[in-house]
Design a protein around this motif. Structure first.
Motif, PDB file in Angstrom:
ATOM      1  N   PHE A 116       0.838  -1.190   0.000  1.00 54.54           N
ATOM      2  CA  PHE A 116       0.000   0.000   0.000  1.00 54.54           C
ATOM      3  C   PHE A 116       0.878   1.247   0.000  1.00 54.54           C
ATOM      4  O   PHE A 116       2.030   1.222   0.442  1.00 54.54           O
ATOM      5  CB  PHE A 116      -0.970   0.012   1.194  1.00 54.54           C
ATOM      6  CG  PHE A 116      -0.314  -0.024   2.549  1.00 54.54           C
ATOM      7  CD1 PHE A 116      -0.081   1.150   3.256  1.00 54.54           C
ATOM      8  CD2 PHE A 116       0.029  -1.237   3.139  1.00 54.54           C
ATOM      9  CE1 PHE A 116       0.489   1.116   4.517  1.00 54.54           C
ATOM     10  CE2 PHE A 116       0.605  -1.275   4.402  1.00 54.54           C
ATOM     11  CZ  PHE A 116       0.837  -0.100   5.095  1.00 54.54           C
ATOM     12  N   THR A 117       0.324   2.318  -0.534  1.00 53.26           N
ATOM     13  CA  THR A 117       1.018   3.605  -0.602  1.00 53.26           C
ATOM     14  C   THR A 117       0.126   4.677   0.004  1.00 53.26           C
ATOM     15  O   THR A 117      -1.054   4.776  -0.336  1.00 53.26           O
ATOM     16  CB  THR A 117       1.358   3.981  -2.055  1.00 53.26           C
ATOM     17  OG1 THR A 117       2.197   2.960  -2.616  1.00 53.26           O
ATOM     18  CG2 THR A 117       2.096   5.320  -2.111  1.00 53.26           C
ATOM     19  N   VAL A 118       0.710   5.457   0.898  1.00 55.48           N
ATOM     20  CA  VAL A 118      -0.036   6.495   1.605  1.00 55.48           C
ATOM     21  C   VAL A 118       0.477   7.868   1.160  1.00 55.48           C
ATOM     22  O   VAL A 118       1.687   8.089   1.081  1.00 55.48           O
ATOM     23  CB  VAL A 118       0.122   6.353   3.131  1.00 55.48           C
ATOM     24  CG1 VAL A 118      -0.850   7.287   3.852  1.00 55.48           C
ATOM     25  CG2 VAL A 118      -0.110   4.915   3.570  1.00 55.48           C
ATOM     26  N   THR A 119      -0.443   8.774   0.858  1.00 50.34           N
ATOM     27  CA  THR A 119      -0.084  10.148   0.485  1.00 50.34           C
ATOM     28  C   THR A 119      -0.957  11.116   1.271  1.00 50.34           C
ATOM     29  O   THR A 119      -1.970  10.719   1.865  1.00 50.34           O
ATOM     30  CB  THR A 119      -0.282  10.401  -1.020  1.00 50.34           C
ATOM     31  OG1 THR A 119      -1.645  10.130  -1.364  1.00 50.34           O
ATOM     32  CG2 THR A 119       0.638   9.519  -1.848  1.00 50.34           C
ATOM     33  N   VAL A 120      -0.576  12.372   1.259  1.00 52.76           N
ATOM     34  CA  VAL A 120      -1.340  13.397   1.959  1.00 52.76           C
ATOM     35  C   VAL A 120      -1.853  14.429   0.960  1.00 52.76           C
ATOM     36  O   VAL A 120      -1.155  14.785   0.002  1.00 52.76           O
ATOM     37  CB  VAL A 120      -0.497  14.080   3.053  1.00 52.76           C
ATOM     38  CG1 VAL A 120       0.683  14.845   2.461  1.00 52.76           C
ATOM     39  CG2 VAL A 120      -1.355  14.998   3.920  1.00 52.76           C
ATOM     40  N   GLN A 121      -3.076  14.868   1.148  1.00 52.89           N
ATOM     41  CA  GLN A 121      -3.670  15.957   0.375  1.00 52.89           C
ATOM     42  C   GLN A 121      -3.742  17.176   1.301  1.00 52.89           C
ATOM     43  O   GLN A 121      -4.643  17.266   2.137  1.00 52.89           O
ATOM     44  CB  GLN A 121      -5.072  15.570  -0.119  1.00 52.89           C
ATOM     45  CG  GLN A 121      -5.747  16.660  -0.956  1.00 52.89           C
ATOM     46  CD  GLN A 121      -7.146  16.244  -1.393  1.00 52.89           C
ATOM     47  OE1 GLN A 121      -7.575  15.108  -1.198  1.00 52.89           O
ATOM     48  NE2 GLN A 121      -7.881  17.188  -1.970  1.00 52.89           N
ATOM     49  N   PRO A 122      -2.805  18.112   1.178  1.00 52.09           N
ATOM     50  CA  PRO A 122      -2.771  19.235   2.120  1.00 52.09           C
ATOM     51  C   PRO A 122      -4.005  20.124   1.990  1.00 52.09           C
ATOM     52  O   PRO A 122      -4.530  20.336   0.893  1.00 52.09           O
ATOM     53  CB  PRO A 122      -1.500  19.991   1.714  1.00 52.09           C
ATOM     54  CG  PRO A 122      -0.693  19.011   0.925  1.00 52.09           C
ATOM     55  CD  PRO A 122      -1.679  18.141   0.234  1.00 52.09           C
ATOM     56  N   SER A 123      -4.465  20.622   3.132  1.00 52.69           N
ATOM     57  CA  SER A 123      -5.569  21.588   3.187  1.00 52.69           C
ATOM     58  C   SER A 123      -6.776  21.141   2.365  1.00 52.69           C
ATOM     59  O   SER A 123      -7.403  21.912   1.662  1.00 52.69           O
ATOM     60  CB  SER A 123      -5.084  22.958   2.697  1.00 52.69           C
ATOM     61  OG  SER A 123      -3.985  23.421   3.465  1.00 52.69           O
ATOM     62  N   ALA A 124      -7.102  19.859   2.487  1.00 51.72           N
ATOM     63  CA  ALA A 124      -8.173  19.278   1.679  1.00 51.72           C
ATOM     64  C   ALA A 124      -9.568  19.623   2.213  1.00 51.72           C
ATOM     65  O   ALA A 124     -10.544  19.588   1.468  1.00 51.72           O
ATOM     66  CB  ALA A 124      -8.023  17.756   1.622  1.00 51.72           C
ATOM     67  N   LEU A 125      -9.668  19.920   3.502  1.00 48.64           N
ATOM     68  CA  LEU A 125     -10.943  20.242   4.127  1.00 48.64           C
ATOM     69  C   LEU A 125     -10.847  21.552   4.879  1.00 48.64           C
ATOM     70  O   LEU A 125      -9.769  21.950   5.349  1.00 48.64           O
ATOM     71  CB  LEU A 125     -11.350  19.140   5.136  1.00 48.64           C
ATOM     72  CG  LEU A 125     -11.551  17.719   4.643  1.00 48.64           C
ATOM     73  CD1 LEU A 125     -11.812  16.818   5.850  1.00 48.64           C
ATOM     74  CD2 LEU A 125     -12.689  17.635   3.655  1.00 48.64           C
ATOM     75  N   ARG A 126     -11.989  22.204   5.012  1.00 45.95           N
ATOM     76  CA  ARG A 126     -12.107  23.380   5.886  1.00 45.95           C
ATOM     77  C   ARG A 126     -13.020  22.983   7.032  1.00 45.95           C
ATOM     78  O   ARG A 126     -14.224  22.858   6.875  1.00 45.95           O
ATOM     79  CB  ARG A 126     -12.659  24.581   5.115  1.00 45.95           C
ATOM     80  CG  ARG A 126     -11.774  25.009   3.938  1.00 45.95           C
ATOM     81  CD  ARG A 126     -12.477  26.068   3.108  1.00 45.95           C
ATOM     82  NE  ARG A 126     -12.655  27.294   3.887  1.00 45.95           N
ATOM     83  CZ  ARG A 126     -13.681  28.134   3.743  1.00 45.95           C
ATOM     84  NH1 ARG A 126     -14.653  27.839   2.883  1.00 45.95           N
ATOM     85  NH2 ARG A 126     -13.759  29.232   4.461  1.00 45.95           N
ATOM     86  N   VAL A 127     -12.431  22.737   8.199  1.00 42.04           N
ATOM     87  CA  VAL A 127     -13.150  22.149   9.328  1.00 42.04           C
ATOM     88  C   VAL A 127     -13.265  23.146  10.468  1.00 42.04           C
ATOM     89  O   VAL A 127     -12.294  23.810  10.838  1.00 42.04           O
ATOM     90  CB  VAL A 127     -12.456  20.867   9.821  1.00 42.04           C
ATOM     91  CG1 VAL A 127     -13.243  20.237  10.964  1.00 42.04           C
ATOM     92  CG2 VAL A 127     -12.299  19.871   8.686  1.00 42.04           C
ATOM     93  N   ARG A 128     -14.445  23.218  11.035  1.00 45.25           N
ATOM     94  CA  ARG A 128     -14.662  24.063  12.212  1.00 45.25           C
ATOM     95  C   ARG A 128     -14.286  23.303  13.461  1.00 45.25           C
ATOM     96  O   ARG A 128     -14.934  22.336  13.800  1.00 45.25           O
ATOM     97  CB  ARG A 128     -16.123  24.507  12.268  1.00 45.25           C
ATOM     98  CG  ARG A 128     -16.486  25.418  11.103  1.00 45.25           C
ATOM     99  CD  ARG A 128     -17.843  26.028  11.307  1.00 45.25           C
ATOM    100  NE  ARG A 128     -18.107  27.035  10.278  1.00 45.25           N
ATOM    101  CZ  ARG A 128     -19.086  27.923  10.349  1.00 45.25           C
ATOM    102  NH1 ARG A 128     -19.884  27.938  11.384  1.00 45.25           N
ATOM    103  NH2 ARG A 128     -19.256  28.792   9.386  1.00 45.25           N
TER     104      ARG A 128
END
Length: 317
Positions: free
Chosen positions: A305-317
Motif C-alpha cells: 500500500f502507498t499512503v499520500t497526503v492531500q494538504p488543506s483538503a478540508l475546511r473544518v470548524r
C-alpha cells in the motif's frame, strides 16, 4: 462565523442517534435556523459519500456530520475528492470519535458540538489517502485520523461489538491482550518520499494525520492535521520489559510529562521498540498479507500500500 442565513446541511447516521435528539439540540443553539436545515441520512450500504454528494448539490455552505468516525471519514473522503470548499463541522456520536477528539470538538455534548459547528472558525485540515493493491487491482481510500496494520488493526478485529455498544472505547482495552498475541513481528520495506527503500522490523505500523488514539493515548505527539505531512510509527515491542518501556514512553513521555513540563518541548525520540518518521508519501511492502485498519475500521488484508497526503483538503470548524 456562520449566521442564520447560511445554507446548512446535516449528514447524520441514524444508527447512532434519533433525528429528534439532533434537531432539539440544534434548536437550542440556533432556534431561527433549525427549520431551514436540510437533512441527509446515511445507510449501512453507503456510510456517507452519497449523502455528502446530495448535500453539496443543494449548495450547502456548512456541512455538519453527525455520526462516528466511519461517517466522518466517508464524508471527508467525498468532500476532499470533490474539491469542494464547503465548511465542515462534526457532531461526534461514535465510540472513538478520534477526529473530533484530536480537533478538541466537544464529545458527549451534542448542544456543545452544535455550538462549535455554528460559531467556530474554519481551519484548513489535511486528508490522507491510501492506495491498496489487491490481486492486481488498486483501491483508493481517504482517512482523517490514521491507518495501519498490526496491534491497532487486531484490536478492532478482537473487540466485541456488544461490549463496545455498552462501554464505548473501553471495549478496546478488553481486546488488547488478544491483539498483542495475534500481532507477530515481521520485516517489511518502507520508502518515504524520494528516499531509499529501507527495511523496518515490527508488528505494528501506524500512519497518522492525527496522533491521539482511544482513551487519549498520544502515539504520535508531533502529528498535526494541518502541516501537509503524515507522521508514522513502527512498534516492535516484545516481552514484558519492552512493553512496559513502550507504555511508559507513550503514556508518560508523550502525555503526562509533556503536559506538566515547562519550556520548549523536545521532539519525541526513537526507542528500542518505537521508531518514527514523517513523510508526504510512504510506500510499504510486506512479505505476507496483513490486515489494514483505517480510522478505526477494518479495510481488509494487503501486502502493498502507498499512503499520500492531500494538504488543506478540508475546511473544518
Amino acid at each position: 462565523m456562520s449566521t442564520p442565513t447560511m445554507r446548512i446541511a446535516i449528514v447524520w447516521n441514524p444508527s447512532k442517534t434519533e433525528k429528534d435528539v439532533l434537531s432539539d439540540a440544534l434548536a437550542e443553539v440556533l432556534p431561527d435556523a433549525a427549520g431551514d436545515v436540510l437533512w441527509f441520512e446515511t445507510t449501512a450500504e453507503d456510510p456517507g459519500r452519497g449523502a455528502a454528494a446530495a448535500a453539496l448539490e443543494t449548495g450547502a455552505e456548512l456541512l455538519i456530520v453527525a455520526g462516528g468516525d466511519g461517517t466522518v471519514r466517508a464524508v471527508a473522503e467525498y468532500v476532499a475528492d470533490s474539491g469542494s470548499d464547503v465548511e465542515v463541522a462534526i457532531i461526534p456520536l461514535g465510540t472513538g470519535n478520534l477526529f473530533a477528539r484530536n480537533l478538541d470538538v466537544p464529545v458527549n455534548d451534542v448542544p456543545g458540538a452544535f455550538r462549535r459547528a455554528l460559531e467556530g472558525d474554519a481551519h484548513a485540515v489535511d486528508v490522507g489517502w491510501v492506495e491498496v493493491a489487491d490481486a492486481g487491482d488498486v483501491s483508493r481510500h481517504g482517512f482523517v485520523v490514521m491507518l495501519g496494520f498490526g496491534l491497532d488493526a487486531q484490536m478492532i478485529v478482537e473487540t466485541d461489538d456488544d461490549l463496545k455498544a455498552r462501554v464505548g472505547w473501553l471495549a478496546y482495552v478488553e481486546s488488547l491482550g488478544r491483539a498483542v498475541s495475534g500481532s507477530e513481528t515481521l520485516s517489511f520495506t518502507i520508502t518515504a518520499d524520494d528516499g531509499p527503500e529501507r527495511v523496518e522490523t515490527g508488528h505494528t505500523l501506524l500512519v497518522g494525520n492525527c496522533g491521539t488514539l482511544q482513551g487519549g493515548v498520544t502515539l504520535m505527539p508531533e502529528a498535526d492535521p494541518s502541516d501537509g505531512e503524515l507522521d508514522y510509527v513502527v512498534v516492535s515491542a516484545e516481552g514484558l520489559a519492552q512493553w512496559l518501556a513502550t507504555v511508559k514512553t507513550i503514556v508518560w513521555d508523550h502525555g503526562v510529562k509533556r503536559l506538566v513540563g515547562s519550556g520548549e518541548k523536545a521532539a519525541p525520540a526513537d526507542t528500542e521498540s518505537l521508531s518514527r518518521g514523517r513523510a508526504s508519501t510512504l510506500a510499504v511492502s510486506l512479505p505476507e498479507p496483513r490486515l489494514l485498519e483505517i480510522d478505526g475500521e477494518e479495510l481488509g488484508e494487503t501486502r502493498e500500500f502507498t499512503v499520500t497526503v492531500q494538504p488543506s483538503a478540508l475546511r473544518v470548524r
